[in-house]
Design a protein around this motif. Structure first.
Motif, mmCIF file in Angstrom:
data_model
loop_
_atom_site.group_PDB
_atom_site.id
_atom_site.type_symbol
_atom_site.label_atom_id
_atom_site.label_comp_id
_atom_site.label_asym_id
_atom_site.label_seq_id
_atom_site.Cartn_x
_atom_site.Cartn_y
_atom_site.Cartn_z
ATOM 1 N N PRO A 73 32.796 45.587 37.647
ATOM 2 C CA PRO A 73 33.492 46.767 38.185
ATOM 3 C C PRO A 73 34.112 46.547 39.569
ATOM 4 O O PRO A 73 35.076 47.227 39.926
ATOM 5 N N ASP A 74 33.586 45.578 40.329
ATOM 6 C CA ASP A 74 34.130 45.379 41.679
ATOM 7 C C ASP A 74 35.226 44.315 41.734
ATOM 8 O O ASP A 74 35.796 44.060 42.798
ATOM 9 N N ALA A 75 35.491 43.683 40.587
ATOM 10 C CA ALA A 75 36.499 42.611 40.580
ATOM 11 C C ALA A 75 37.891 43.190 40.350
ATOM 12 O O ALA A 75 38.053 44.272 39.782
ATOM 13 N N ALA A 76 38.913 42.434 40.771
ATOM 14 C CA ALA A 76 40.306 42.771 40.438
ATOM 15 C C ALA A 76 40.559 42.224 39.041
ATOM 16 O O ALA A 76 40.400 41.027 38.805
ATOM 17 N N VAL A 77 40.921 43.113 38.118
ATOM 18 C CA VAL A 77 41.116 42.683 36.724
ATOM 19 C C VAL A 77 42.603 42.761 36.364
ATOM 20 O O VAL A 77 43.262 43.766 36.645
ATOM 21 N N SER A 78 43.100 41.692 35.752
ATOM 22 C CA SER A 78 44.504 41.613 35.329
ATOM 23 C C SER A 78 44.553 41.334 33.835
ATOM 24 O O SER A 78 43.581 40.839 33.259
ATOM 25 N N ALA A 79 45.695 41.661 33.220
ATOM 26 C CA ALA A 79 45.822 41.472 31.774
ATOM 27 C C ALA A 79 47.268 41.181 31.427
ATOM 28 O O ALA A 79 48.182 41.732 32.049
ATOM 29 N N SER A 80 47.475 40.316 30.421
ATOM 30 C CA SER A 80 48.849 40.067 29.971
ATOM 31 C C SER A 80 48.879 39.709 28.502
ATOM 32 O O SER A 80 47.877 39.294 27.917
ATOM 33 N N ASP A 81 50.071 39.872 27.928
ATOM 34 C CA ASP A 81 50.300 39.577 26.509
ATOM 35 C C ASP A 81 51.794 39.337 26.347
ATOM 36 O O ASP A 81 52.606 39.883 27.102
ATOM 37 N N ILE A 82 52.146 38.573 25.316
ATOM 38 C CA ILE A 82 53.575 38.339 25.032
ATOM 39 C C ILE A 82 54.227 39.612 24.511
ATOM 40 O O ILE A 82 55.441 39.791 24.623
#
Ligand SMILES: C[S@@+](CC[C@H](N)C(=O)[O-])C[C@H]1O[C@@H](n2cnc3c(N)ncnc32)[C@H](O)[C@@H]1O
Length: 247
Positions: A73-82
């Motif tokens: 919960p304290d981390a910076a979370v990123s996400a990606s997809d084509i």
């Protein structure tokens, strides 16, 4: 885009009493048991020093949402997809849960040039393409294009991952035996000094693939997929690996 159904993430091995629900859509990959197995491997190995995480091949964003809500919960979370639609659905699911998740569209690491993460959870399509297209997991509108060996994306991911991991950072990735497992492990071992199998799960081959046995048998004969015969059943597996960037 219409969110048509939902998927509930809950893992009884961790004593989850409540599930985390994400919306799914017919144009975006619907989470499977691989999603749950991958998340269980990350939960089992969680490092409190991880401050940044990337969900690569995010689909509905289920991995990013569970990472941010439950695991880190304290981390910076990123996400990606084509798939632009997948990224839009990930944004929507993050919003529904009130989570700040940085979402970008693009192939493999293209959206993350110059960026490094403490943990990468990769789930980019990695199934032998003819098998994917015959299976229920990849209806025609879902991007796969992983090639006959299923290695088209995972091999460059493993080659490029060290440049996107911090020192001591880790990448978790599933290897299906419905792909060329040996080629993937060769790529992992040439990029990382430490590659470990965390967990594996075996499943009987479904009727939709048994109905096209000649296709499966041909791929098997050429080493593109590996199945095990147990009794009268043919089994395939999902294996979750972790590779660590040298400290
Ligand atoms: C197996 S699904 C995983 C989705 C999600 N992580 C889950 O557990 O439900 C694979 C995803 O990889 C995406 N994909 C396919 N090719 C890609 C590529 N070259 N770069 C990034 N994502 C890709 C697909 O759009 C799909 O959403």
């Amino acid at each position: 885009m219409e969110a048509s159904q939902s998927f509930e993430y809950r893992d009884k091995h961790f004593g989850d009493t409540e599930g985390i629900v994400v919306a799914t859509s017919e144009n975006v990959f619907v989470p499977t048991s691989t999603t749950t197995l991958l998340l269980a491997a990350v939960r089992k190995s969680v490092n409190p020093n991880w401050t940044s995480a990337l969900d690569l091949g995010c689909g509905s964003g289920v991995v990013a949402v569970v990472l941010k809500k439950l695991i880190l919960p304290d981390a910076a979370v990123s996400a990606s997809d084509i798939s632009e639609e997948a990224v839009a659905l990930t944004r929507q699911n993050a919003g529904r849960h009130g989570l700040a998740i940085e979402c970008r569209a693009g192939s493999l690491f293209e959206p993350w040039s110059g960026r490094r993460f403490d943990v990468i959870v990769d789930d980019v399509a990695g199934m032998s393409e003819p098998v994917a297209r015959l299976s229920r997991w990849y209806p025609p509108q879902i991007r796969s294009d992983a090639g006959e060996s299923g290695t088209r994306w995972i091999v460059p991911i493993l080659e490029q991952a060290p440049r996107h991991l911090t020192i001591g950072g880790e990448i978790f990735f599933p290897v299906l035996t419905l792909s060329h497992e040996a080629e993937i492990l060769r790529a992992a071992e040439s990029s990382f000094a430490r590659v470990e199998l965390i967990t594996e799960q075996w499943y009987p081959l479904g009727g939709e693939l048994l109905n096209h046995w000649a296709v499966v048998e041909d791929l098997m004969a050429r080493g593109m997929v590996t199945l095990q015969k147990r009794g009268s059943r043919w089994l395939w597996a999902t294996k979750i690996y972790r590779a660590t960037n040298p400290a």
